[in-house]
Design a protein around this motif. Sequence first.
Motif, short mmCIF file in Angstrom:
data_model
loop_
_atom_site.label_atom_id
_atom_site.label_comp_id
_atom_site.label_asym_id
_atom_site.label_seq_id
_atom_site.Cartn_x
_atom_site.Cartn_y
_atom_site.Cartn_z
N ASP A 1 0.85 -1.19 0.00
CA ASP A 1 0.00 0.00 0.00
C ASP A 1 0.89 1.24 0.00
O ASP A 1 1.89 1.30 0.72
N ILE A 2 0.52 2.23 -0.80
CA ILE A 2 1.36 3.42 -0.98
C ILE A 2 0.66 4.65 -0.42
O ILE A 2 -0.51 4.91 -0.70
N GLN A 3 1.42 5.40 0.38
CA GLN A 3 0.96 6.69 0.91
C GLN A 3 1.89 7.75 0.32
O GLN A 3 3.10 7.68 0.48
N SER A 4 1.30 8.71 -0.40
CA SER A 4 2.07 9.79 -1.01
C SER A 4 1.41 11.10 -0.62
O SER A 4 0.34 11.44 -1.13
N GLY A 5 2.05 11.81 0.31
CA GLY A 5 1.42 13.01 0.83
C GLY A 5 0.12 12.62 1.52
O GLY A 5 0.11 11.77 2.39
N ARG A 6 -0.98 13.19 1.06
CA ARG A 6 -2.29 12.86 1.64
C ARG A 6 -3.03 11.80 0.84
O ARG A 6 -4.17 11.46 1.16
N GLU A 7 -2.42 11.29 -0.20
CA GLU A 7 -3.07 10.28 -1.04
C GLU A 7 -2.69 8.88 -0.59
O GLU A 7 -1.55 8.64 -0.20
N PHE A 8 -3.65 7.96 -0.68
CA PHE A 8 -3.44 6.57 -0.29
C PHE A 8 -3.89 5.67 -1.44
O PHE A 8 -4.96 5.86 -2.01
N PHE A 9 -3.03 4.72 -1.78
CA PHE A 9 -3.33 3.78 -2.85
C PHE A 9 -3.18 2.36 -2.30
O PHE A 9 -2.06 1.92 -1.99
N ALA A 10 -4.30 1.67 -2.17
CA ALA A 10 -4.28 0.30 -1.65
C ALA A 10 -3.91 -0.67 -2.77
O ALA A 10 -4.41 -0.56 -3.89
N ASP A 11 -3.04 -1.58 -2.45
CA ASP A 11 -2.65 -2.64 -3.39
C ASP A 11 -3.71 -3.74 -3.31
O ASP A 11 -3.83 -4.43 -2.30
N GLU A 12 -4.45 -3.91 -4.37
CA GLU A 12 -5.53 -4.90 -4.40
C GLU A 12 -5.05 -6.27 -4.84
O GLU A 12 -5.70 -7.27 -4.56
N GLU A 13 -3.92 -6.33 -5.55
CA GLU A 13 -3.45 -7.58 -6.13
C GLU A 13 -2.35 -8.26 -5.33
O GLU A 13 -2.36 -9.47 -5.15
N GLY A 14 -1.36 -7.49 -4.91
CA GLY A 14 -0.23 -8.06 -4.19
C GLY A 14 0.72 -8.82 -5.11
O GLY A 14 0.48 -8.95 -6.31
N LEU A 15 1.78 -9.30 -4.51
CA LEU A 15 2.79 -10.10 -5.23
C LEU A 15 3.09 -11.35 -4.43
O LEU A 15 3.19 -11.29 -3.20
N ARG A 16 3.28 -12.44 -5.12
CA ARG A 16 3.72 -13.67 -4.45
C ARG A 16 5.24 -13.64 -4.40
O ARG A 16 5.90 -13.54 -5.43
N LEU A 17 5.78 -13.69 -3.18
CA LEU A 17 7.22 -13.64 -2.97
C LEU A 17 7.63 -14.77 -2.03
O LEU A 17 6.82 -15.22 -1.21
N PRO A 18 8.89 -15.20 -2.10
CA PRO A 18 9.32 -16.35 -1.31
C PRO A 18 9.38 -16.11 0.20
O PRO A 18 9.20 -17.04 0.98
N MET B 1 -1.95 -11.38 3.95
CA MET B 1 -3.40 -11.55 3.89
C MET B 1 -4.04 -11.32 5.26
O MET B 1 -5.21 -11.00 5.35
N THR B 2 -3.24 -11.45 6.33
CA THR B 2 -3.82 -11.41 7.68
C THR B 2 -3.32 -10.29 8.58
O THR B 2 -3.96 -10.00 9.59
N GLU B 3 -2.17 -9.67 8.25
CA GLU B 3 -1.64 -8.67 9.17
C GLU B 3 -0.72 -7.67 8.49
O GLU B 3 -0.17 -7.94 7.42
N ARG B 4 -0.55 -6.50 9.14
CA ARG B 4 0.43 -5.51 8.69
C ARG B 4 1.80 -6.00 9.14
O ARG B 4 1.97 -6.39 10.29
N LEU B 5 2.78 -5.91 8.25
CA LEU B 5 4.10 -6.45 8.55
C LEU B 5 5.14 -5.37 8.85
O LEU B 5 5.82 -5.42 9.86
N PHE B 6 5.27 -4.38 7.96
CA PHE B 6 6.26 -3.33 8.17
C PHE B 6 5.97 -2.17 7.23
O PHE B 6 5.14 -2.27 6.32
N CYS B 7 6.68 -1.08 7.45
CA CYS B 7 6.52 0.13 6.64
C CYS B 7 7.91 0.71 6.37
O CYS B 7 8.74 0.77 7.27
#
Length: 78
Positions: A7-24, A60-66
Amino acid sequence: MERYFFDIQSGREFFADEEGLRLPNQKAAEVEAMQTLTGIARESVFKGSRPDLAVEVRSMTERLFCVSIVYRSESTKH
């Protein structure tokens, strides 16, 4: 492989990632988040803007880091 969302926060704008990426693993997600953040920052500087930027990573279940970049201008008057 787990799906990570960036998910991306740029200034006051927020863009939720609806798709995600599969990573190891989370380390791969950390690299992806940093690359995403630096790419956005690079584009912002070329456009003349300097908003605070952040990429929040979640599973899918929790916030991990920023990861974030905060722009501060400390101008002194003489």
